[in-house]
Scaffold this motif. Structure first.
Motif, short mmCIF file in Angstrom:
data_model
loop_
_atom_site.label_atom_id
_atom_site.label_comp_id
_atom_site.label_asym_id
_atom_site.label_seq_id
_atom_site.Cartn_x
_atom_site.Cartn_y
_atom_site.Cartn_z
N LEU A 132 0.79 -1.45 -0.13
CA LEU A 132 -0.03 0.12 -0.07
C LEU A 132 0.88 1.15 -0.25
O LEU A 132 0.38 2.29 -0.71
N PHE A 133 1.96 1.22 0.63
CA PHE A 133 2.68 2.35 0.76
C PHE A 133 4.32 1.84 0.99
O PHE A 133 4.61 0.77 1.79
N ASP A 134 5.38 2.45 0.07
CA ASP A 134 6.63 2.00 0.33
C ASP A 134 7.66 3.02 -0.04
O ASP A 134 8.53 2.99 -0.42
N GLY A 135 7.11 4.24 0.62
CA GLY A 135 8.06 5.25 0.56
C GLY A 135 8.35 5.98 -0.76
O GLY A 135 9.27 6.58 -1.07
N PHE A 136 7.38 5.82 -1.74
CA PHE A 136 7.37 6.12 -3.29
C PHE A 136 8.47 5.60 -4.06
O PHE A 136 8.95 6.05 -4.79
N ARG A 137 9.16 4.33 -3.65
CA ARG A 137 9.92 3.55 -4.08
C ARG A 137 9.45 3.15 -5.62
O ARG A 137 10.31 3.22 -6.44
N ARG A 138 8.31 2.53 -5.65
CA ARG A 138 7.95 2.16 -7.06
C ARG A 138 7.79 3.24 -8.01
O ARG A 138 7.89 3.15 -9.07
N PHE A 139 7.23 4.50 -7.64
CA PHE A 139 7.44 5.52 -8.30
C PHE A 139 8.71 6.07 -8.89
O PHE A 139 8.84 6.19 -10.03
N ALA A 140 9.86 5.88 -8.02
CA ALA A 140 11.12 6.21 -8.31
C ALA A 140 11.72 5.13 -9.07
O ALA A 140 12.32 5.28 -10.19
N ASN A 141 11.15 3.94 -8.90
CA ASN A 141 11.57 2.77 -9.76
C ASN A 141 11.14 3.06 -11.28
O ASN A 141 11.81 2.75 -12.17
N LYS A 142 9.85 3.49 -11.54
CA LYS A 142 9.33 3.47 -12.77
C LYS A 142 9.85 4.95 -13.35
O LYS A 142 10.00 4.70 -14.53
N SER A 143 10.25 5.76 -12.61
CA SER A 143 10.99 6.88 -13.45
C SER A 143 12.37 6.37 -13.86
O SER A 143 12.79 6.88 -14.87
N ALA A 144 12.79 5.61 -13.11
CA ALA A 144 14.43 5.26 -13.42
C ALA A 144 14.26 4.42 -14.67
O ALA A 144 15.14 4.26 -15.59
#
Length: 454
Positions: A132-144
């Motif tokens: 549900l929440f991972d410190g915005f890690r998935r958004f950063a991985n998607k951007s990377a």
């Protein structure tokens, strides 16, 4: 360009006439060797594959390892990008089992073993898990992952441009060697004509034996030049064959039109904005910045949710499931590492260093491309101007050779003057070939920087 003959008669060397002249034994042997070398048939070889420039580039882009690797990097980057998007979706799994066991037991009251018939139990389940929440890690991985895909696209464009430029250079080198073979053939033909004139003048008592010997040596030099030109041509054709992925000599087929000097008014701005090298470096910077965000996400907690639903029964599921017992669970979990031995800090520093290096490399890539463009444009304009200059030199050398040949035939000039004029003519023709293909190679280098044809 071959000058007009300064005399009438057979263009070939008359060996019988040479033998009638009182030449020294070594001198006569040298003349005979030269004539025999010209009359000896060339070894039979398989015909080279004839390829125009567009087909050579297409073949090279299909087989060159650098381009194949760049295509593979594109596929890997696309798969990583899909995986980054899939991280937002829940993971789903199903399972099932069958267990058959006996229920025999020991009765301590009677001291006997109670035998119970064995039974079979069946179990089936489905489960799902999502963060549900991972410190915005998935958004950063998607951007990377998106930046890595852009970097792979730019790397492929850069490799395609570099391989295209290399193929064009090898293609133009093969064309230049073909023309240099024709220059060597014209040089040899002029040497044969000069030797024939020297022999005729010696027979008439208007020349010395030194003239015939000098002309014979010049004929040998012409033969060596032709042999070397043919060897260089075979090497260039073999290199072109390797570049386009064939195991044979490749003959370059020239285009009908010679390209003119391109308009370079807006070229510098275009190169600094859209050069494949600059775009690749900029994409690497975006990737490095996204990885810094990924490292920062380790400081935040991770909240997850999982759900599972299972059924257990003694009847086979393919017969009936009415007596199955349902067991389900819904679970929320929180994980927040408060201290992990400064591993998060080390990852943060490493990601920041990588970002700083990528930014410096991107800035240097723009400066490097700008400097290379300046160099290549200077070479392009110089080579194009040289084409007209050497064309004038060829015309002047052709006329000078014609006059010198006529003067020597009439006895008003020396053989040394004739040999000097011939050497000037040969060098002018070589310079003309070099100027034309230096311009084409410089144009190909500029196209490699821009990333498209001019």
């Amino acid at each position: 360009m071959v000058p007009q003959r300064a005399y009438s008669g057979d263009a070939g060397l008359d060996l019988a006439a040479c033998e009638r002249v009182e030449l020294a034994p070594g001198e006569r042997a040298l003349v005979a060797t030269g004539v025999a070398a010209q009359q000896k048939p060339a070894p039979v070889q398989s015909a080279p594959l004839q390829v125009p420039l567009a087909e050579a580039v297409r073949r090279a882009l299909d087989v060159q390892p650098a381009v194949v690797q760049a295509r593979g990097d594109q596929r890997n980057a696309g798969a990583s990008e899909r995986a980054a998007v899939g991280a937002f979706l829940p993971s789903i799994s199903i399972g099932g089992s069958s267990n058959k066991a006996s229920s025999n037991r020991y009765n301590p009251a009677t001291g006997q073993i109670v035998t119970v018939p064995s039974n079979t139990s069946y179990f089936g389940s489905v489960s799902a898990n999502v963060d549900l929440f991972d410190g915005f890690r998935r958004f950063a991985n998607k951007s990377a992952a998106s930046a890595s895909a852009n970097s792979a696209d730019a790397a492929f464009a850069n490799q395609r441009a570099q391989v295209t430029a290399t193929t064009q250079q090898l293609f133009f080198t093969a064309l230049a060697q073909q023309e240099l073979v024709r220059v060597a053939e014209a040089q040899l033909q002029r040497a044969k004509e000069e030797l024939q004139i020297a022999v005729n003048k010696f027979q008439a008592g208007a020349a010395t034996r030194s003239d015939t010997l000098t002309a014979t040596v010049d004929l040998g030099n012409g033969q060596l030049a032709l042999l070397q030109a043919n060897a260089n041509l075979a090497t260039a054709q073999a290199n072109l064959g390797r570049q386009i992925g064939v195991d044979q000599l490749v003959r370059a087929v020239p285009d009908a039109a010679f390209p003119s000097l391109p308009d370079t008014t807006r070229l510098r701005t275009e190169v600094l904005d859209s050069s494949p090298q600059v775009e690749q470096a900029a994409a690497n910077v975006r990737t490095a910045r996204a990885l810094v965000t990924v490292a920062r996400s380790q400081y935040f907690p991770t909240v997850s949710m999982s759900y599972s639903n299972g059924y257990t029964g003694l009847d086979a599921p393919w017969s009936t499931t009415q007596s199955y017992v349902n067991n389900w669970s819904l679970r929320f979990s929180l994980n927040w590492p408060l201290f992990n031995g400064f591993t998060r800090e080390a990852n943060q520093v490493s990601a920041s260093v990588t970002r700083d290096v990528a930014e410096a490399q991107a800035a240097d890539a723009r400066r490097r491309v700008n400097a290379q463009l300046t160099q290549q444009l200077a070479a392009l304009t110089t080579a194009y101007a040289q084409i007209a200059i050497v064309g004038t030199n060829v015309a002047a050398a052709t006329e000078a050779l014609r006059v010198t040949q006529e003067r020597y035939r009439l006895g008003a000039g020396t053989l040394l003057d004739l040999l000097t004029a011939q050497a000037n003519m040969t060098q002018a023709e070589v310079n003309q070939v070099s100027a034309r293909y230096n311009y084409l190679i410089a144009r190909a280098q500029v196209e490699a920087l821009v990333g498209h044809t001019l």
